[in-house]
Scaffold this motif. Structure first.
Motif, short mmCIF file in Angstrom:
data_model
loop_
_atom_site.label_atom_id
_atom_site.label_comp_id
_atom_site.label_asym_id
_atom_site.label_seq_id
_atom_site.Cartn_x
_atom_site.Cartn_y
_atom_site.Cartn_z
N THR A 262 4.88 8.23 0.40
CA THR A 262 5.50 8.87 -0.76
C THR A 262 5.39 10.39 -0.67
O THR A 262 4.49 10.93 -0.04
CB THR A 262 4.81 8.40 -2.06
N ASP A 263 6.33 11.03 -1.29
CA ASP A 263 6.35 12.49 -1.40
C ASP A 263 6.59 12.82 -2.86
O ASP A 263 7.67 12.52 -3.39
CB ASP A 263 7.44 13.08 -0.51
N GLY A 264 5.60 13.37 -3.51
CA GLY A 264 5.72 13.65 -4.94
C GLY A 264 5.85 12.38 -5.75
O GLY A 264 6.49 12.37 -6.80
N GLY A 265 5.25 11.29 -5.27
CA GLY A 265 5.30 10.02 -5.98
C GLY A 265 6.54 9.19 -5.68
O GLY A 265 6.65 8.06 -6.14
N LEU A 266 7.49 9.75 -4.92
CA LEU A 266 8.72 9.02 -4.60
C LEU A 266 8.64 8.44 -3.19
O LEU A 266 8.25 9.13 -2.25
CB LEU A 266 9.94 9.95 -4.69
N PRO A 267 9.01 7.18 -3.01
CA PRO A 267 8.97 6.59 -1.67
C PRO A 267 10.00 7.25 -0.75
O PRO A 267 11.15 7.47 -1.15
CB PRO A 267 9.32 5.13 -1.90
N VAL A 268 9.56 7.61 0.46
CA VAL A 268 10.48 8.26 1.41
C VAL A 268 10.53 7.56 2.77
O VAL A 268 11.47 7.74 3.51
CB VAL A 268 10.12 9.75 1.63
N ALA A 269 9.50 6.77 3.09
CA ALA A 269 9.49 6.09 4.39
C ALA A 269 8.59 4.87 4.30
O ALA A 269 7.80 4.72 3.37
CB ALA A 269 9.00 7.04 5.47
N LYS A 270 8.73 4.02 5.32
CA LYS A 270 7.93 2.81 5.35
C LYS A 270 7.40 2.59 6.76
O LYS A 270 8.12 2.75 7.74
CB LYS A 270 8.78 1.61 4.92
N ILE A 271 6.13 2.24 6.88
CA ILE A 271 5.52 1.82 8.14
C ILE A 271 5.22 0.34 7.96
O ILE A 271 4.62 -0.07 6.97
CB ILE A 271 4.22 2.58 8.43
N GLY A 272 5.66 -0.46 8.90
CA GLY A 272 5.44 -1.89 8.77
C GLY A 272 5.24 -2.55 10.11
O GLY A 272 5.36 -1.93 11.16
N MET B 8 0.84 -1.17 0.00
CA MET B 8 0.00 0.00 0.00
C MET B 8 0.89 1.23 0.00
O MET B 8 1.89 1.28 0.69
CB MET B 8 -0.90 -0.03 1.25
N GLU B 9 0.51 2.21 -0.78
CA GLU B 9 1.23 3.50 -0.82
C GLU B 9 0.29 4.61 -0.38
O GLU B 9 -0.88 4.64 -0.78
CB GLU B 9 1.75 3.80 -2.22
N ILE B 10 0.82 5.51 0.45
CA ILE B 10 0.05 6.66 0.92
C ILE B 10 0.91 7.90 0.76
O ILE B 10 2.04 7.93 1.25
CB ILE B 10 -0.37 6.49 2.39
N PRO B 11 0.39 8.94 0.09
CA PRO B 11 1.14 10.19 0.03
C PRO B 11 1.25 10.79 1.43
O PRO B 11 0.31 10.71 2.23
CB PRO B 11 0.28 11.08 -0.87
N ILE B 12 2.39 11.37 1.75
CA ILE B 12 2.60 11.98 3.06
C ILE B 12 1.52 13.01 3.35
O ILE B 12 1.06 13.13 4.48
CB ILE B 12 4.01 12.59 3.16
N SER B 13 1.08 13.72 2.33
CA SER B 13 0.04 14.74 2.53
C SER B 13 -1.28 14.13 3.00
O SER B 13 -2.09 14.82 3.61
CB SER B 13 -0.17 15.54 1.25
N ASP B 14 -1.50 12.85 2.76
CA ASP B 14 -2.73 12.17 3.18
C ASP B 14 -2.57 11.38 4.47
O ASP B 14 -3.54 10.80 4.96
CB ASP B 14 -3.22 11.21 2.10
N LEU B 15 -1.37 11.33 5.01
CA LEU B 15 -1.11 10.45 6.14
C LEU B 15 -1.97 10.79 7.36
O LEU B 15 -2.47 9.89 8.03
CB LEU B 15 0.38 10.48 6.52
N ALA B 16 -2.15 12.05 7.66
CA ALA B 16 -2.92 12.44 8.84
C ALA B 16 -4.34 11.89 8.78
O ALA B 16 -4.87 11.40 9.78
CB ALA B 16 -2.94 13.95 9.01
N THR B 17 -4.95 11.94 7.62
CA THR B 17 -6.32 11.46 7.50
C THR B 17 -6.42 9.95 7.30
O THR B 17 -7.47 9.37 7.53
CB THR B 17 -7.04 12.16 6.33
N ARG B 18 -5.33 9.32 6.90
CA ARG B 18 -5.35 7.87 6.63
C ARG B 18 -4.48 7.08 7.59
O ARG B 18 -4.17 5.91 7.34
CB ARG B 18 -4.90 7.63 5.19
#
Length: 86
Positions: free
Chosen positions: A28-38, A1-11
């Motif tokens: 992701t930030d601007g479509g580029l992966p930057v971090a992972k939650i697992g 699953m990918e979530i844009p950082i801008s949507d993280l607070a709501t998701r």
């Protein structure tokens, strides 16, 4: 699953639920992966290490021995703290 950082607070609830189910969530930030939650796999890691003989699981009825030196140090520390509080 990918979530844009801008949507993280709501998701965030959705991301954490996915991690609980064992899924990695890529932020992701601007479509580029930057971090992972697992999922946290420490329990599985300890079980695997015990099965491989790398670590030994302590017996449930094993008591921690009290060493005379530790008791003497505890008494000395208690005495010192009592004098400092006066």
């Amino acid at each position: 699953m990918e979530i844009p950082i801008s949507d993280l607070a709501t998701r965030l609830d959705e991301a954490l639920a996915a991690a609980r189910d064992g899924e990695d969530v890529i932020l992701t930030d601007g479509g580029l992966p930057v971090a992972k939650i697992g999922p946290v796999e420490s329990t599985a890691l300890l079980t695997r290490l015990a099965e491989e003989g790398v670590i030994a699981v302590p017996a449930a009825d094993r008591a921690v021995p009290r060493l005379p030196q530790a008791e003497a140090a505890k008494d000395a520390l208690s005495s010192l703290l009592g004098r400092l509080r006066r």
